[in-house]
Every structure is written in structure tokens, then in C-alpha cells.
Motif scaffolding. Structure first.
Motif, PDB file in Angstrom:
ATOM      1  N   MET A 142       0.837  -1.165   0.000  1.00  0.00           N
ATOM      2  CA  MET A 142       0.000   0.000   0.000  1.00  0.00           C
ATOM      3  C   MET A 142       0.889   1.237   0.000  1.00  0.00           C
ATOM      4  O   MET A 142       1.928   1.266   0.651  1.00  0.00           O
ATOM      5  CB  MET A 142      -0.913  -0.016   1.211  1.00  0.00           C
ATOM      6  N   LYS A 143       0.435   2.242  -0.737  1.00  0.00           N
ATOM      7  CA  LYS A 143       1.243   3.446  -0.859  1.00  0.00           C
ATOM      8  C   LYS A 143       0.352   4.684  -0.777  1.00  0.00           C
ATOM      9  O   LYS A 143      -0.866   4.573  -0.671  1.00  0.00           O
ATOM     10  CB  LYS A 143       2.029   3.417  -2.162  1.00  0.00           C
ATOM     11  N   LEU A 144       0.974   5.825  -0.817  1.00  0.00           N
ATOM     12  CA  LEU A 144       0.276   7.101  -0.752  1.00  0.00           C
ATOM     13  C   LEU A 144      -0.851   7.158  -1.775  1.00  0.00           C
ATOM     14  O   LEU A 144      -0.672   6.759  -2.921  1.00  0.00           O
ATOM     15  CB  LEU A 144       1.282   8.224  -1.015  1.00  0.00           C
ATOM     16  N   TRP A 145      -2.012   7.620  -1.352  1.00  0.00           N
ATOM     17  CA  TRP A 145      -3.220   7.808  -2.158  1.00  0.00           C
ATOM     18  C   TRP A 145      -3.937   6.519  -2.523  1.00  0.00           C
ATOM     19  O   TRP A 145      -4.846   6.516  -3.344  1.00  0.00           O
ATOM     20  CB  TRP A 145      -2.961   8.660  -3.405  1.00  0.00           C
ATOM     21  N   ASP A 146      -3.570   5.406  -1.913  1.00  0.00           N
ATOM     22  CA  ASP A 146      -4.325   4.164  -2.105  1.00  0.00           C
ATOM     23  C   ASP A 146      -5.554   4.184  -1.191  1.00  0.00           C
ATOM     24  O   ASP A 146      -5.509   4.733  -0.086  1.00  0.00           O
ATOM     25  CB  ASP A 146      -3.480   2.941  -1.736  1.00  0.00           C
ATOM     26  N   TYR A 147      -6.620   3.551  -1.637  1.00  0.00           N
ATOM     27  CA  TYR A 147      -7.813   3.387  -0.813  1.00  0.00           C
ATOM     28  C   TYR A 147      -7.647   2.121   0.010  1.00  0.00           C
ATOM     29  O   TYR A 147      -7.170   1.093  -0.499  1.00  0.00           O
ATOM     30  CB  TYR A 147      -9.074   3.307  -1.678  1.00  0.00           C
ATOM     31  N   VAL A 148      -8.009   2.187   1.273  1.00  0.00           N
ATOM     32  CA  VAL A 148      -7.841   1.068   2.195  1.00  0.00           C
ATOM     33  C   VAL A 148      -9.101   0.886   3.034  1.00  0.00           C
ATOM     34  O   VAL A 148      -9.963   1.768   3.085  1.00  0.00           O
ATOM     35  CB  VAL A 148      -6.628   1.281   3.119  1.00  0.00           C
ATOM     36  N   VAL A 149      -9.173  -0.262   3.706  1.00  0.00           N
ATOM     37  CA  VAL A 149     -10.278  -0.539   4.619  1.00  0.00           C
ATOM     38  C   VAL A 149      -9.687  -0.768   6.008  1.00  0.00           C
ATOM     39  O   VAL A 149      -8.709  -1.508   6.173  1.00  0.00           O
ATOM     40  CB  VAL A 149     -11.067  -1.783   4.171  1.00  0.00           C
TER      41      VAL A 149
ATOM     42  N   SER B 240      -6.315  -3.098   5.025  1.00  0.00           N
ATOM     43  CA  SER B 240      -6.539  -3.984   3.883  1.00  0.00           C
ATOM     44  C   SER B 240      -6.797  -3.123   2.661  1.00  0.00           C
ATOM     45  O   SER B 240      -7.415  -2.060   2.776  1.00  0.00           O
ATOM     46  CB  SER B 240      -7.768  -4.862   4.114  1.00  0.00           C
ATOM     47  N   PRO B 241      -6.356  -3.561   1.484  1.00  0.00           N
ATOM     48  CA  PRO B 241      -6.653  -2.797   0.276  1.00  0.00           C
ATOM     49  C   PRO B 241      -8.165  -2.775   0.023  1.00  0.00           C
ATOM     50  O   PRO B 241      -8.855  -3.767   0.255  1.00  0.00           O
ATOM     51  CB  PRO B 241      -5.944  -3.557  -0.839  1.00  0.00           C
ATOM     52  N   ALA B 242      -8.668  -1.658  -0.428  1.00  0.00           N
ATOM     53  CA  ALA B 242     -10.092  -1.544  -0.763  1.00  0.00           C
ATOM     54  C   ALA B 242     -10.346  -2.222  -2.112  1.00  0.00           C
ATOM     55  O   ALA B 242      -9.495  -2.211  -2.998  1.00  0.00           O
ATOM     56  CB  ALA B 242     -10.500  -0.081  -0.830  1.00  0.00           C
ATOM     57  N   SER B 243     -11.524  -2.797  -2.249  1.00  0.00           N
ATOM     58  CA  SER B 243     -11.911  -3.403  -3.524  1.00  0.00           C
ATOM     59  C   SER B 243     -12.217  -2.286  -4.531  1.00  0.00           C
ATOM     60  O   SER B 243     -12.360  -1.114  -4.159  1.00  0.00           O
ATOM     61  CB  SER B 243     -13.145  -4.282  -3.341  1.00  0.00           C
ATOM     62  N   ILE B 244     -12.362  -2.657  -5.769  1.00  0.00           N
ATOM     63  CA  ILE B 244     -12.697  -1.672  -6.809  1.00  0.00           C
ATOM     64  C   ILE B 244     -14.046  -1.025  -6.484  1.00  0.00           C
ATOM     65  O   ILE B 244     -14.195   0.192  -6.593  1.00  0.00           O
ATOM     66  CB  ILE B 244     -12.712  -2.330  -8.204  1.00  0.00           C
ATOM     67  N   LYS B 245     -15.006  -1.823  -6.060  1.00  0.00           N
ATOM     68  CA  LYS B 245     -16.335  -1.307  -5.726  1.00  0.00           C
ATOM     69  C   LYS B 245     -16.254  -0.337  -4.538  1.00  0.00           C
ATOM     70  O   LYS B 245     -16.884   0.726  -4.554  1.00  0.00           O
ATOM     71  CB  LYS B 245     -17.276  -2.461  -5.402  1.00  0.00           C
ATOM     72  N   GLN B 246     -15.469  -0.674  -3.516  1.00  0.00           N
ATOM     73  CA  GLN B 246     -15.301   0.214  -2.363  1.00  0.00           C
ATOM     74  C   GLN B 246     -14.612   1.519  -2.764  1.00  0.00           C
ATOM     75  O   GLN B 246     -14.991   2.596  -2.313  1.00  0.00           O
ATOM     76  CB  GLN B 246     -14.496  -0.487  -1.265  1.00  0.00           C
ATOM     77  N   THR B 247     -13.607   1.407  -3.620  1.00  0.00           N
ATOM     78  CA  THR B 247     -12.890   2.596  -4.101  1.00  0.00           C
ATOM     79  C   THR B 247     -13.829   3.516  -4.869  1.00  0.00           C
ATOM     80  O   THR B 247     -13.852   4.731  -4.641  1.00  0.00           O
ATOM     81  CB  THR B 247     -11.693   2.173  -4.985  1.00  0.00           C
ATOM     82  N   GLU B 248     -14.616   2.958  -5.762  1.00  0.00           N
ATOM     83  CA  GLU B 248     -15.565   3.759  -6.535  1.00  0.00           C
ATOM     84  C   GLU B 248     -16.592   4.416  -5.623  1.00  0.00           C
ATOM     85  O   GLU B 248     -16.958   5.573  -5.830  1.00  0.00           O
ATOM     86  CB  GLU B 248     -16.253   2.888  -7.582  1.00  0.00           C
ATOM     87  N   SER B 249     -17.053   3.695  -4.618  1.00  0.00           N
ATOM     88  CA  SER B 249     -18.014   4.241  -3.661  1.00  0.00           C
ATOM     89  C   SER B 249     -17.419   5.422  -2.894  1.00  0.00           C
ATOM     90  O   SER B 249     -18.072   6.448  -2.701  1.00  0.00           O
ATOM     91  CB  SER B 249     -18.437   3.129  -2.695  1.00  0.00           C
ATOM     92  N   ALA B 250     -16.171   5.284  -2.448  1.00  0.00           N
ATOM     93  CA  ALA B 250     -15.507   6.364  -1.706  1.00  0.00           C
ATOM     94  C   ALA B 250     -15.308   7.591  -2.593  1.00  0.00           C
ATOM     95  O   ALA B 250     -15.529   8.727  -2.162  1.00  0.00           O
ATOM     96  CB  ALA B 250     -14.167   5.879  -1.160  1.00  0.00           C
ATOM     97  N   ARG B 251     -14.905   7.375  -3.829  1.00  0.00           N
ATOM     98  CA  ARG B 251     -14.726   8.502  -4.768  1.00  0.00           C
ATOM     99  C   ARG B 251     -16.054   9.214  -5.017  1.00  0.00           C
ATOM    100  O   ARG B 251     -16.115  10.437  -5.033  1.00  0.00           O
ATOM    101  CB  ARG B 251     -14.149   8.004  -6.084  1.00  0.00           C
ATOM    102  N   ALA B 252     -17.113   8.431  -5.212  1.00  0.00           N
ATOM    103  CA  ALA B 252     -18.430   9.015  -5.463  1.00  0.00           C
ATOM    104  C   ALA B 252     -18.913   9.831  -4.264  1.00  0.00           C
ATOM    105  O   ALA B 252     -19.623  10.827  -4.433  1.00  0.00           O
ATOM    106  CB  ALA B 252     -19.435   7.919  -5.794  1.00  0.00           C
ATOM    107  N   ALA B 253     -18.508   9.425  -3.062  1.00  0.00           N
ATOM    108  CA  ALA B 253     -18.909  10.144  -1.847  1.00  0.00           C
ATOM    109  C   ALA B 253     -18.019  11.359  -1.577  1.00  0.00           C
ATOM    110  O   ALA B 253     -18.261  12.097  -0.625  1.00  0.00           O
ATOM    111  CB  ALA B 253     -18.878   9.193  -0.656  1.00  0.00           C
TER     112      ALA B 253
END
Length: 77
Positions: free
Chosen positions: A1-8, A48-61
Motif C-alpha cells: 500500500m502506498k500514498l493515495w491508495d484506498y484502504v479498509v 486492507s486494500p479496498a476493492s474496486i467497488k469500495q474505491t468507486e463508492s468512496a470517490r463518489a462520496a
């Protein structure tokens, strides 16, 4: 995991805003639910790394790199 990655972390989706090797500064959606922090420093092993669906949800929010830059401390001297 690195800077600007979405995580859970504990079921919450966050964005890494600062990388300190084995620690990461993670921003969560604002405003945070009552009793929860809007950002925290967390051990990398607890994330934990966020899934694609979780990442899209966070961006949309609205949890994006651009939205978090205004909350980061200035590095001017």
C-alpha cells in the motif's frame, strides 16, 4: 500500500494521505460518524486494500486526493 491508495480499516474505507513506512495516515469521509475519527495514523499491517467497488463508492462520496489536500499540513518553512 502506498500514498493515495484506498484502504479498509475496521469496515471503514479510507485514503492514505501520508506514508511513514510501517504507519499510514488515513483520511475517512467527513463528517465522521459520531464517536469516530475523520483521520487516524494506523499500522500498515492493520489495513486492507479496498476493492474496486469500495474505491468507486468512496470517490463518489467525495473522498479523493483533491478533497484531502486542503486538510494536509503545509510544508512551507
Amino acid at each position: 500500500m502506498k500514498l493515495w491508495d484506498y484502504v479498509v480499516y475496521e469496515g471503514r474505507i479510507g485514503l492514505i494521505t501520508y506514508d511513514m513506512d510501517d504507519l499510514k495516515r488515513v483520511a475517512f469521509l467527513r463528517p465522521a460518524p459520531q464517536g469516530q475519527l475523520s483521520e487516524a495514523t494506523i499500522r500498515t499491517s492493520d489495513l486492507s486494500p479496498a476493492s474496486i467497488k469500495q474505491t468507486e463508492s468512496a470517490r463518489a462520496a467525495g473522498l479523493t486526493r483533491e478533497s484531502q489536500k486542503s486538510f494536509l499540513p503545509s510544508r512551507r518553512r
